[in-house]
Scaffold this motif. Structure first.
Motif, short mmCIF file in Angstrom:
data_model
loop_
_atom_site.label_atom_id
_atom_site.label_comp_id
_atom_site.label_asym_id
_atom_site.label_seq_id
_atom_site.Cartn_x
_atom_site.Cartn_y
_atom_site.Cartn_z
N SER A 1 -26.83 48.66 28.25
CA SER A 1 -27.51 49.72 27.50
C SER A 1 -26.55 50.46 26.58
CB SER A 1 -28.17 50.72 28.47
OG SER A 1 -29.17 50.11 29.24
N VAL A 2 -25.28 50.46 26.94
CA VAL A 2 -24.28 51.19 26.14
C VAL A 2 -24.21 50.65 24.72
CG1 VAL A 2 -22.29 49.73 26.77
CG2 VAL A 2 -21.94 52.14 26.23
N LEU A 3 -24.51 49.36 24.54
CA LEU A 3 -24.47 48.76 23.20
C LEU A 3 -25.64 49.20 22.34
CD1 LEU A 3 -23.37 45.17 24.25
CD2 LEU A 3 -21.96 46.90 23.12
N GLU B 1 -22.58 42.00 11.97
CA GLU B 1 -23.01 42.96 10.95
C GLU B 1 -22.60 44.39 11.28
OE1 GLU B 1 -26.12 42.98 14.12
OE2 GLU B 1 -24.84 41.49 13.13
N ARG B 2 -21.98 44.62 12.46
CA ARG B 2 -21.59 45.97 12.86
C ARG B 2 -20.10 46.03 13.21
NH1 ARG B 2 -25.88 49.27 13.47
NH2 ARG B 2 -24.69 50.85 14.59
N ASP B 3 -19.51 47.19 12.97
CA ASP B 3 -18.13 47.46 13.39
C ASP B 3 -18.16 48.24 14.69
OD1 ASP B 3 -16.51 46.28 11.40
OD2 ASP B 3 -17.02 47.89 10.00
N PHE B 4 -17.25 47.90 15.60
CA PHE B 4 -17.21 48.55 16.91
C PHE B 4 -15.84 49.19 17.15
CE2 PHE B 4 -20.68 45.60 17.41
CZ PHE B 4 -21.55 46.23 18.27
N VAL B 5 -15.88 50.36 17.76
CA VAL B 5 -14.68 51.03 18.27
C VAL B 5 -14.89 51.24 19.76
CG1 VAL B 5 -13.22 53.07 18.20
CG2 VAL B 5 -14.22 52.19 16.07
N VAL B 6 -13.99 50.68 20.56
CA VAL B 6 -14.12 50.77 22.02
C VAL B 6 -12.93 51.56 22.57
CG1 VAL B 6 -14.42 49.48 24.17
CG2 VAL B 6 -15.24 48.51 22.02
N LYS B 7 -13.25 52.58 23.35
CA LYS B 7 -12.21 53.42 23.97
C LYS B 7 -12.36 53.39 25.49
CE LYS B 7 -12.26 56.53 19.97
NZ LYS B 7 -12.50 57.91 19.50
N PHE B 8 -11.24 53.62 26.17
CA PHE B 8 -11.24 53.52 27.63
C PHE B 8 -10.46 54.68 28.24
CE2 PHE B 8 -9.05 51.99 31.53
CZ PHE B 8 -10.16 51.75 32.33
N THR C 1 -16.20 53.95 26.24
CA THR C 1 -16.97 54.62 25.20
C THR C 1 -17.03 53.70 23.99
OG1 THR C 1 -16.29 56.82 25.96
CG2 THR C 1 -17.14 56.65 23.72
N ILE C 2 -18.23 53.43 23.53
CA ILE C 2 -18.42 52.46 22.44
C ILE C 2 -19.16 53.10 21.28
CG2 ILE C 2 -19.45 50.24 21.81
CD1 ILE C 2 -19.16 49.38 24.72
N GLU C 3 -18.56 53.02 20.09
CA GLU C 3 -19.19 53.49 18.86
C GLU C 3 -19.36 52.29 17.93
OE1 GLU C 3 -17.07 56.67 17.09
OE2 GLU C 3 -17.19 57.99 18.84
N SER C 4 -20.52 52.20 17.30
CA SER C 4 -20.75 51.09 16.37
C SER C 4 -21.47 51.60 15.13
CB SER C 4 -21.58 49.99 17.04
OG SER C 4 -22.90 50.41 17.28
#
Length: 403
Positions: free
Chosen positions: A84-86, A127-134, A213-216
């Motif tokens: 669901s986080v995506l 088609e999307r850019d992702f930034v993943v933090k931990f 934490t995921i931002e797209s």
């Protein structure tokens, strides 16, 4: 019906699973009182006269017998929550149960499978850019420690007006790739507090919370409706096990640890019980660091799965029954998960510029002076709004709701 009860009924239930661990080698000759009747029901054989008042059967969203693999537990009990986080929805997965019932083993596998699936999905979405933090923390003797930092000093838990409850100075790392995350998970495992008891040679002595934490965002501007940033977090929570000193032979440091563990789990149980009744009264989130940090995951803006692990031997029957009662209450808790959107300034400016161009074209096509005057007024309002959007220096505005 009160407004709180209406919200309670409109929410989404916590997904609750039960996992029955296999008998350990040293317990092969012990009597088992629990049996999985089917995929959603576990039964108490009721072979003890003094236990005749126990319910004969307990029903949950999913029940896994001792032959079930961890990947099966993940796919049927946690995968839909983790991914669901995506979609921009906060999520949390808990492992709850008595000490030595298989919580850490289960959560280690679930975390590994979830991380693999998350990165597989990211790699497919070109088609999307992702930034993943931990980030990672543990709550040991009611003190919060950063598992990514060599310093062992306790961190403060604060209330932020925009982000909610946060842990001050907690290390957050931007991930390069999945291998980088695996390296950090190894560090966390080495840093976590463990100890030997009579029931478990490597008993977890703290609650562990791992957070992605995921931002797209869309790589190309595709209209106002498709230019928002999705931002959400997923928590993997491995709780320390409830325990009785008489069974663990705890003394000294181990006894102190057990007291803190049981006290925080008691608060967690109280919070779950209150929430299961519809939040009609005070919910004591602040009575424990654990419940305070995970307030959103328990009854707020998140999807949540709880996997309750059980030891089947008769000597653990009281603890197993307590686990099932906790699970029964948790199944009645409602959360209010929402998609977390961040509308970027850039996207909003482009949206307003296109609207301005449309109005200019409309004005040129009109012959009436009065209509032109009205349209010019609208244009002035649009230009004013664009100016207000361009001036702020923040990267984003509108809605941001992370755990």
């Amino acid at each position: 019906m009160s407004e709180e009860l209406q919200l309670h009924e409109q929410g989404e239930k916590i997904f609750v699973s039960i996992r029955l661990r296999p008998l350990q080698d040293k317990a092969r000759n012990r009597i088992c009182d629990w049996e999985c009747a089917n995929n959603d029901t576990i039964i108490f054989k009721n072979s003890l006269p003094e236990r005749s008042m126990f319910p004969a059967a307990y029903t949950f969203d999913r029940v896994f017998d001792s032959d079930s693999s961890t990947i099966q537990v993940y796919k049927e009990g946690a995968k839909h929550i983790a991914l669901s986080v995506l979609e921009g929805i906060n999520s949390s997965i808990f492992a709850y149960g008595q000490t030595s019932s298989g919580k850490t083993y289960t959560m280690r596998g679930i975390t590994e499978y979830a991380v693999s699936d998350i990165y597989d999905c990211i790699e497919r979405q070109e088609e999307r850019d992702f930034v993943v933090k931990f980030c990672a923390m543990e709550i040991y003797n009611e003190a919060v420690r950063d598992l990514l930092s060599p310093d062992s000093y306790p961190l403060r838990v604060l209330d932020d007006p925009e982000r909610g409850t946060v842990v001050e100075k907690l290390t957050e790392v931007a991930l390069r790739d999945r291998d980088h995350l695996h390296e950090l998970l190894t560090i966390c495992e080495a840093q976590r507090q463990i100890g030997e008891t009579a029931l478990n040679e490597t008993s977890s002595r703290s609650h562990q919370i791992l957070r992605l934490t995921i931002e797209s965002s869309a790589r190309e501007y595709a209209g106002a409706g498709n230019s928002s940033i999705l931002a959400a977090s997923v928590n993997f929570v491995d709780l320390a096990g409830s325990e009785r000193a008489s069974q663990t032979s705890a003394a000294g440091t181990r006894l102190k640890e057990g007291c803190h563990i049981n006290r925080s789990l008691l608060t967690l149980g109280t919070v779950i019980r209150k929430l299961s009744k519809g939040r009609t009264g005070h919910v004591p989130y602040r009575d424990s660091k654990l419940t305070r940090i995970l307030q959103n995951a328990l009854g707020g803006n998140a999807r949540t799965a709880i996997i309750c692990t059980m030891s089947p031997e008769r000597i653990h029957v009281e603890q197993s029954r307590n686990t099932l009662l906790f699970a029964k209450c948790a199944r009645e808790v409602r959360t209010n998960a929402q998609v977390n959107l961040i509308m970027s300034d850039k996207a909003l400016v482009k949206q307003l510029q296109r609207e301005l161009a449309r109005l200019e074209k409309e004005m040129r096509s009109l012959g009436s002076a009065s209509v032109k005057g009205d349209t010019a007024g609208v244009l002035r309002e649009k230009e004013k709004l664009i100016g207000q959007v361009i001036r702020p220096t923040s990267e984003s505005c509108f809605i941001r709701a992370l755990v």
